[in-house]
Design an enzyme around this catalytic site. Structure first.
Site, PDB file in Angstrom:
ATOM      1  N   HIS A 313      75.066  95.368  47.801  1.00 13.75           N
ATOM      2  CA  HIS A 313      74.107  94.896  48.795  1.00 13.75           C
ATOM      3  C   HIS A 313      73.493  96.100  49.492  1.00 13.75           C
ATOM      4  CE1 HIS A 313      72.383  92.693  52.210  1.00 13.75           C
ATOM      5  NE2 HIS A 313      72.525  91.611  51.493  1.00 13.75           N
ATOM      6  N   ASP A 371      74.751  86.171  46.960  1.00 15.19           N
ATOM      7  CA  ASP A 371      73.793  85.610  46.000  1.00 15.19           C
ATOM      8  C   ASP A 371      74.459  85.247  44.678  1.00 15.19           C
ATOM      9  OD1 ASP A 371      71.469  85.916  47.669  1.00 15.19           O
ATOM     10  OD2 ASP A 371      71.594  88.060  47.308  1.00 15.19           O
TER      11      ASP A 371
END
Length: 436
Positions: A313, A371
């Site tokens: 991330h 995600d």
């Protein structure tokens, strides 16, 4: 915002006088150097592509510590909220700063529930789109079009207008997302039902039909509610900054949120879980689980151009705190729906195992992010891949509205006007066409 005792001094090697800049402290997180008067004092701007080192606002809503893997909504850790509260409680918290008591929760839920219907003319607006249009294209139009139907809540400088626009947007987004889905499928729209929860109502509008009563699966309902909570806000990201910048011009709340929807569509932002599922499907098409090891070796080879989606991330340099919660939900959903052995999900589990054990990925802290798991959960529920970002927009709407309201109530807010470092031609004359 508290003025620090110390100041920052900017000195120049060309002999120009140095500049003293105030330093401000937040409650937690890095201090900031106030450069608002820098141009007036020095004749220079700062250069910061992507605004990665620039605080464009002060905010009391969401705090992220990427190194610690920490995410707080109004001071509450996301882990506690996801386990102890539902999405509408979280909405109340983001909008008003505190968790609701029993009476406040009931009143807020009733207000939202009573605003879930949309104007009937929205159906005719939808007919202007092709049936195969991407749901995010449709949703961008629908949200922006709301300003044409709700004239009594379009003055962004009026706190009452912003309040009713907030309730309308939170309430109607599930209806609009479901309508976009049904339109693409060629199925009849399902009207909202007031005796269902926020997530349950959305499920029914998505997957129900007028021929029979829809039964809400409580495990799926809980999973969807958690997805909404985990995506409700994420500090000053690209779409939130877009909403703030758009709103700074004084445009109406619906237009500002529509701008956020459009920004979220990008694969580097809200489209990340869609990109992750597309990656899994590509691996499956190229040989499936037996080829996962080969695929991961290609990821390690920087010359291959192969990217690992859903891992690591930009903000979190440690484990994404939302990912652990989503991992639990993912396992619950796959078990509930009997999909543990589905080829694509088995492939995803294999990919996850390698990433968590292989030194290459562990050393680089390329852990599965939210995600990765939310895409798997949504596919298991039956949500098509091209609607993943629409679900994200649905959840993020409350964060956008909370951030927009905070900005408009800030006496220091100004219309956004980023500067530039100009590298084009200097002033020159236009020659007659026969001399060019």
């Amino acid at each position: 915002m508290k003025l620090a005792d110390n100041k920052a001094t900017l000195s120049f090697s060309n002999g120009a006088p140095s500049v003293e800049l105030p330093v401000y402290q937040g409650n937690i997180g890095p201090d900031v150097i106030d450069i608002r008067k820098l141009y007036a004092q020095s004749g220079m701007f700062t250069y910061d592509p992507g605004f990665l080192s620039t605080a464009a606002c002060q905010s009391a809503i969401t705090y992220i510590d990427g190194d610690k893997g920490e995410l707080l909504y109004r001071g509450y850790p996301i882990e506690q909220l996801a386990k102890s509260c539902n999405f509408l409680e979280t909405c109340y918290l983001l909008l008003y700063g505190e968790l609701p008591n029993v009476q406040q929760k009931a009143e807020f839920e009733e207000r939202v529930t009573k605003h879930t219907m949309v104007n009937e003319q929205m159906q005719f607006f939808l007919r202007g789109f092709r049936r195969d249009a991407h749901p995010m294209a449709v949703l961008t139009g629908l949200v922006g079009g709301m300003s044409a139907f709700y004239h009594d809540s379009t003055d962004i400088h009026n706190p009452e207008h912003r309040e009713i626009a907030a309730i309308r947007l939170i309430a109607k987004m599930p209806t609009l997302v479901a309508m976009a889905y049904k339109y693409g499928m060629g199925q009849p729209y399902m009207y909202p039902k007031n005796d269902l929860s926020y997530a349950g109502n959305f499920m029914r509008m998505m997957f129900g039909n007028p021929c029979e009563e829809y039964q809400v699966n409580p495990v799926v309902e809980k999973a969807l509610d958690r997805i909404f909570i985990l995506h409700a806000d994420h500090e000053q990201n690209a779409s939130t900054s877009t909403v703030r910048l758009c709103g700074s011009s004084g445009t109406n709340p619906f237009a500002a949120i529509s701008a956020g929807v459009a920004c979220l569509w990008g694969p580097a932002h809200g489209g990340a879980n869609e990109a992750c599922l597309n990656m899994l499907e590509q691996i499956q098409a190229n040989g499936g689980i037996e080829k996962v090891g080969e695929f991961m070796e290609q990821v390690k080879d920087k010359t291959s151009g192969v990217k690992l989606m859903g891992f690591g991330h930009r903000v979190y340099k440690n484990y994404d705190p939302r990912a652990k919660l989503m991992q639990e939900t993912c396992n619950e959903i796959l078990s509930e729906l009997g999909l543990e052995n589905d080829p694509l999900f088995a492939l995803a589990k294999k990919l996850e195992k390698i990433a968590l054990e292989d030194d290459y990925f562990v050393q680089r802290k390329l852990y599965p992010n939210v995600d990765f798991y939310s895409g798997i959960v949504q596919r298991a529920i039956g949500i098509p891949v091209n609607l993943f970002t629409g679900i994200f927009a649905l959840a993020r709407t409350v964060g956008w509205i909370a951030q927009l309201n905070e900005q408009m109530g800030d006496p220091e807010y100004k219309i956004g006007r980023p500067r530039q470092l100009f590298t084009g031609s200097v002033a020159r004359e236009v020659k007659p066409i026969d001399q060019r």
